[in-house]
Design an enzyme around this catalytic site. Structure first.
Site, PDB file in Angstrom:
ATOM      1  N   TYR A  36     -11.454   1.650  10.645  1.00 30.52           N
ATOM      2  CA  TYR A  36     -12.612   2.051   9.851  1.00 30.52           C
ATOM      3  C   TYR A  36     -12.991   1.082   8.745  1.00 30.52           C
ATOM      4  O   TYR A  36     -13.998   1.307   8.070  1.00 30.52           O
ATOM      5  CB  TYR A  36     -12.407   3.449   9.267  1.00 30.52           C
ATOM      6  CG  TYR A  36     -11.144   3.645   8.466  1.00 30.52           C
ATOM      7  CD1 TYR A  36     -11.067   3.250   7.142  1.00 30.52           C
ATOM      8  CD2 TYR A  36     -10.032   4.244   9.036  1.00 30.52           C
ATOM      9  CE1 TYR A  36      -9.917   3.434   6.402  1.00 30.52           C
ATOM     10  CE2 TYR A  36      -8.880   4.437   8.315  1.00 30.52           C
ATOM     11  CZ  TYR A  36      -8.822   4.029   6.996  1.00 30.52           C
ATOM     12  OH  TYR A  36      -7.666   4.210   6.275  1.00 30.52           O
ATOM     13  N   LYS A  37     -12.245   0.036   8.534  1.00 30.52           N
ATOM     14  CA  LYS A  37     -12.590  -0.934   7.494  1.00 30.52           C
ATOM     15  C   LYS A  37     -13.453  -2.038   8.100  1.00 30.52           C
ATOM     16  O   LYS A  37     -14.616  -1.843   8.391  1.00 30.52           O
ATOM     17  CB  LYS A  37     -11.324  -1.472   6.832  1.00 30.52           C
ATOM     18  CG  LYS A  37     -10.484  -0.419   6.128  1.00 30.52           C
ATOM     19  CD  LYS A  37      -9.279  -1.037   5.463  1.00 30.52           C
ATOM     20  CE  LYS A  37      -8.321   0.006   4.913  1.00 30.52           C
ATOM     21  NZ  LYS A  37      -8.875   0.786   3.800  1.00 30.52           N
ATOM     22  N   ARG A  76     -12.875  -3.881  -7.139  1.00 34.49           N
ATOM     23  CA  ARG A  76     -12.654  -4.587  -5.877  1.00 34.49           C
ATOM     24  C   ARG A  76     -13.952  -4.642  -5.076  1.00 34.49           C
ATOM     25  O   ARG A  76     -14.667  -3.633  -4.962  1.00 34.49           O
ATOM     26  CB  ARG A  76     -11.570  -3.850  -5.079  1.00 34.49           C
ATOM     27  CG  ARG A  76     -11.148  -4.524  -3.797  1.00 34.49           C
ATOM     28  CD  ARG A  76     -10.069  -3.705  -3.096  1.00 34.49           C
ATOM     29  NE  ARG A  76     -10.637  -2.530  -2.429  1.00 34.49           N
ATOM     30  CZ  ARG A  76      -9.997  -1.823  -1.506  1.00 34.49           C
ATOM     31  NH1 ARG A  76      -8.755  -2.147  -1.168  1.00 34.49           N
ATOM     32  NH2 ARG A  76     -10.566  -0.776  -0.938  1.00 34.49           N
ATOM     33  N   PHE A 133       0.846  -1.191   0.000  1.00 32.47           N
ATOM     34  CA  PHE A 133       0.000   0.000   0.000  1.00 32.47           C
ATOM     35  C   PHE A 133       0.884   1.244   0.000  1.00 32.47           C
ATOM     36  O   PHE A 133       1.825   1.340   0.802  1.00 32.47           O
ATOM     37  CB  PHE A 133      -0.935   0.004   1.209  1.00 32.47           C
ATOM     38  CG  PHE A 133      -1.988   1.071   1.129  1.00 32.47           C
ATOM     39  CD1 PHE A 133      -2.965   1.022   0.157  1.00 32.47           C
ATOM     40  CD2 PHE A 133      -1.985   2.130   2.010  1.00 32.47           C
ATOM     41  CE1 PHE A 133      -3.937   2.007   0.059  1.00 32.47           C
ATOM     42  CE2 PHE A 133      -2.958   3.123   1.927  1.00 32.47           C
ATOM     43  CZ  PHE A 133      -3.927   3.060   0.951  1.00 32.47           C
ATOM     44  N   ASP A 188       1.159  -4.771   8.488  1.00 28.81           N
ATOM     45  CA  ASP A 188      -0.011  -3.901   8.357  1.00 28.81           C
ATOM     46  C   ASP A 188      -1.245  -4.805   8.263  1.00 28.81           C
ATOM     47  O   ASP A 188      -1.344  -5.632   7.358  1.00 28.81           O
ATOM     48  CB  ASP A 188       0.140  -3.040   7.107  1.00 28.81           C
ATOM     49  CG  ASP A 188      -0.970  -2.001   6.949  1.00 28.81           C
ATOM     50  OD1 ASP A 188      -2.091  -2.250   7.433  1.00 28.81           O
ATOM     51  OD2 ASP A 188      -0.724  -0.971   6.313  1.00 28.81           O
TER      52      ASP A 188
END
Length: 408
Positions: free
Chosen positions: A220-221, A367, A124, A195
């Site tokens: 938040y995911k 995605r 990322f 991560d």
């Protein structure tokens, strides 16, 4: 697989009672929980109470009367259970990027004779950016070395101080072998940072069993804590005592309310904290995490695998223009399914217009998050058929769907 088949699966679904906890708009199939988890009704009500009562009526007294001061520690305890680590090893604070900066600096300090940070070439971007920024700041001959995924094992040598990896790739959903890569890193004398942005809350994570040194993750995911929710950092017990993190704010002090001039780090994981906790966003995350109480993460993962099989079985045979880039083997993927398509952005916009919300990742990835807490088997079956229609009828082929928004 027919609609009757998926409806039969839904009748046996252990997680069906949890669906109503989430406030997803009527008629929307939400396949973007791996980017932003949806809101729970309990979270909305709790945050409203914190605003109106705890802040509105309690004012500053609520740091004590409502225990705001220990809210990060309370939340950390909930996250520790989700990532397989002992009590007192997680700090909830700041953002994933800031926490990565802190643990990366600490890891480099713990390996003073080595100068290489090793990472995956398609990691990322923010993880790579943080490493680049820290290297520039230190100006001491450090190097960020990135290699292809399949070259990671061979790239670990006596120059490497830290192996910095994301367990689940944000584009493809490919899942790395955390335990094996950590073992190889340690055999080469390096430390590891993982991560967990696409891991925590998606499936059973076992950091302690894998002997991981450091980890970071967001709220938040899959944890559904709301946009920009506080993040977390894990430090293995053996590293806490000598941890040197560079942002030495007052909430990481051993005695913050003594207001002394000289910094002395807290003797615990609290030394990872920096500034005043953001109580409103912490309150949302605290409430959101309650839904995991009693959830069998292995059963959750089993459902995610069924959702993957349903989606892929519908789309792959009907849409040859879509290239499945997520591994088929369950142990090699996270809780998402992704396809490569030249007009991926337009394809996602066309889906959103049909009330199926997925997302796009540059340059050409469509995605879809497969989040079992609130997605039914029929939701995923229906979404897959909408995608087939979008592709078959070229619904994506409209100029308006090619106009990029600021956030994609």
């Amino acid at each position: 697989m027919t609609r009757a088949d998926v409806q039969a699966l839904d009748r046996e679904d252990l997680f069906a009672p949890l669906r109503n906890a989430f406030e997803i708009p009527e008629g929307v199939i939400y396949l973007d929980g791996n980017s932003l988890g949806p809101m729970q009704g309990a979270t909305r009500r709790h945050v409203a109470d914190v605003v109106s009562q705890q802040w509105g009526e309690g004012l500053i007294r609520s740091w004590n009367t409502h225990d705001w001061i220990d809210l990060p520690t309370k939340i950390a305890g909930k996250i520790e259970g989700l990532i397989g680590v002992p009590k007192g090893t997680v700090a909830v604070c700041d953002s994933t990027s800031i926490n990565l900066f802190k643990v990366l600096a600490a890891a480099l300090h713990a390996r003073p004779s080595r100068r290489v940070i090793l990472s995956e070439r398609n990691n990322f971007p923010t993880d790579l950016h943080i490493a680049q920024g820290l290297i520039d700041l230190l100006a001491d001959g450090y190097e960020l070395r990135t290699v292809a995924t399949d070259e990671l094992a061979d790239a670990i040598n006596d120059e490497v101080a830290v192996v910095l990896l994301t367990e689940v790739n944000y584009r493809t959903g490919r899942r790395l072998d955390m335990a094996e890569l950590t073992r190889l890193a340690h055999a080469g004398g390096a430390l590891t940072i993982w991560d967990l942005a696409h891991s925590a809350g998606a499936f059973k994570v076992e950091l302690a069993a894998a002997n991981v040194d450091f980890a970071v993750g967001c709220g938040y995911k899959f944890l559904n804590g709301g946009p920009g929710a506080p993040a977390f950092a894990y430090v293995a017990p053996q590293h806490i005592k000598d941890l040197r993190q560079p942002i030495t704010g007052w909430f990481g002090h051993a005695t913050p309310f003594n207001f002394v001039d000289d910094y002395a780090p807290a003797p615990s994981i609290e030394r990872m904290r920096v500034g005043t906790p953001p109580i409103l966003s912490l309150a949302a995350l605290d409430s959101a995490l309650d839904i995991f109480d009693g959830v069998d993460m292995l059963a959750l993962r089993a459902k995610a695998d069924r959702l993957f099989e349903i989606f892929s079985s519908v789309v792959v045979p009907e849409c040859p223009e879509l290239e499945l880039v997520t591994p088929l083997a369950p142990n090699q993927r996270g809780s998402q399914i992704a396809f490569r398509f030249e007009e991926a952005y337009a394809g996602v916009q066309a889906l959103i217009a049909q009330n199926v919300i997925g997302d796009f990742r540059t340059p050409d990835i469509m995605r879809f998050g497969l989040t079992p807490l609130y997605l039914s088997h029929e939701d995923v079956w229906q979404a897959a058929h909408v995608l087939v229609k979008v592709m078959r009828d070229r619904l994506w082929d409209q100029p308006a769907y090619r106009v990029r928004a600021k956030v994609v």
